[in-house]
Design an enzyme around this catalytic site. Structure first.
Site, PDB file in Angstrom:
ATOM      1  N   ASN A 157      20.181  -8.189-105.521  1.00  0.00           N
ATOM      2  CA  ASN A 157      18.607  -8.940-105.396  1.00  0.00           C
ATOM      3  C   ASN A 157      17.628  -8.650-105.107  1.00  0.00           C
ATOM      4  O   ASN A 157      16.643  -9.695-104.961  1.00  0.00           O
ATOM      5  CB  ASN A 157      19.464 -10.641-104.582  1.00  0.00           C
ATOM      6  N   ASP A 175      22.621 -12.407-106.622  1.00  0.00           N
ATOM      7  CA  ASP A 175      22.715 -12.405-105.128  1.00  0.00           C
ATOM      8  C   ASP A 175      24.505 -12.586-104.833  1.00  0.00           C
ATOM      9  O   ASP A 175      24.752 -13.054-105.490  1.00  0.00           O
ATOM     10  CB  ASP A 175      22.241 -13.673-104.317  1.00  0.00           C
ATOM     11  N   TYR A 185      24.184 -10.135 -87.490  1.00  0.00           N
ATOM     12  CA  TYR A 185      24.831  -9.353 -88.288  1.00  0.00           C
ATOM     13  C   TYR A 185      26.621  -8.839 -87.175  1.00  0.00           C
ATOM     14  O   TYR A 185      27.110  -9.025 -88.271  1.00  0.00           O
ATOM     15  CB  TYR A 185      23.881  -8.347 -88.199  1.00  0.00           C
ATOM     16  N   TYR A 210      42.791 -11.395 -96.662  1.00  0.00           N
ATOM     17  CA  TYR A 210      43.157 -11.117 -98.202  1.00  0.00           C
ATOM     18  C   TYR A 210      44.227 -10.420 -98.285  1.00  0.00           C
ATOM     19  O   TYR A 210      45.049 -10.592 -99.094  1.00  0.00           O
ATOM     20  CB  TYR A 210      41.880 -10.633 -98.913  1.00  0.00           C
TER      21      TYR A 210
END
Length: 331
Positions: free
Chosen positions: A55, A79, A161, A175
């Site tokens: 982006n 994005d 962060y 996952y």
């Protein structure tokens, strides 16, 4: 492309097994950023198609502009948090995030979401394609002092962060556990080299020191400069990333990628002033709240499973960085 970068990209491709990438389709989020653009360049020589998603909030289009018009390269300004396309890909490199402390503290929501919502988008895309995923995590998941178990303040000034990266890792593991997705996590330590942005009062130390030196300004050191970092030249970092992404039977692994050479910030500043033949003085500023006093990777796992360790010494890497920056700023 700068001749030094071209030499380094050639060296990267000589240092990896190219077969896992040759002829593959790859999506690179954050692909116009520092590390992302180097991965684009390295894989451009090997893959059939690259989709570079960015982006441009921190990435620089000029980093990948030389690839524009190449048939197998596509730049998509988007994005990751709202990414909705489903291109057919074999490998996903998820690097999109604001990496500079000054920048991500100004944009904490976007930073946290890039590693939460953005990571979920990239993992789901990979799951739909049965693709492999490399997730760019950070040494900051360890907190300070580094314990390798994680000691992070979830409400601290850097939490968007630090905790963002920790959650990104947890989501990758989820996952892997639930869907069997082939995910690999690289915990990246301080990298430097050509294309590393220098903007900002508390920007990336190596390029900021060089830029200040080249302009004859004061070189800003925070605290007394005794805090340490391990600086890994970009071609070594990218080699480590591609080895982790390319090797078989590493699904679910998290590996530190960084230099095992510890350097005090004040010593780095002195080296850079010397290399740039500058008369810039050092200017000492207050130590930022939440900053870390030490950062040094444990590198035995990378050596064992990736057969990887940095090959570029700090002096040589700084010299190459200086020559690139000097050519950009003074010609």
């Amino acid at each position: 492309m700068d001749p030094i970068i071209r030499e380094d990209i050639d060296q990267v491709n000589k240092s990896i097994d190219a077969e896992p990438f040759r002829g593959k389709s790859v999506l690179i989020s954050g692909g116009s950023g520092f590390l992302g653009s180097w991965i684009c360049d390295a894989l451009n020589q090997l893959v059939s198609r690259i989709v570079c998603v960015d982006n441009l909030s921190t990435g620089v289009f000029e980093n990948i502009e030389h690839l524009k018009g190449i048939k197998c390269f596509e730049f998509e300004k988007a994005d990751v948090c709202t990414y909705s396309r489903n291109p057919k890909v074999d490998i996903v490199f998820h690097l999109a995030s604001r990496p500079s402390p000054e920048d991500y503290q100004k944009h904490p929501v976007e930073t946290a979401l890039a590693n939460a919502t953005g990571t979920d988008k990239m993992l789901d895309l990979a799951r739909k394609n049965d693709a492999r995923v490399f997730y760019a995590s950070s040494s900051e998941v360890y907190g300070d002092p580094e314990s390798y178990e994680g000691k992070v303040n979830p409400l601290g000034p850097r939490s968007c962060y630090e905790e963002g990266k920790r959650f990104g890792e947890a989501l990758c593991k989820a996952y892997y556990d639930q869907y069997g997705l082939d995910v690999r996590i690289g915990r990246l330590f301080n990298s430097y080299g050509p294309r590393l942005r220098a903007e900002g009062f508390y920007g990336r130390a190596v390029s900021r020191f060089f830029l200040q030196s080249l302009k004859g300004k004061g070189v800003t050191v925070f605290g007394d400069g005794s805090q340490t970092r391990s600086f890994c030249y970009v071609s070594d970092t990218v080699t480590g990333i591609l080895r982790l992404a390319g090797k078989d039977k590493l699904a679910g692994e998290a590996v530190n990628i960084g230099s095992m050479e510890e350097t005090r910030i004040i010593d780095l500043a002195r080296k850079i002033i010397q290399i740039s033949s500058s008369k810039s003085p050092m200017e000492f500023k207050p130590f930022p709240p939440g900053d870390h006093v030490r950062r040094l990777p444990e590198g035995s796992k990378a050596k064992m499973i990736l057969e990887w360790g940095p090959s570029m010494g700090l002096e040589q890497g700084l010299d190459r960085t200086f020559r690139c920056l000097a050519a950009q700023k003074l010609t």
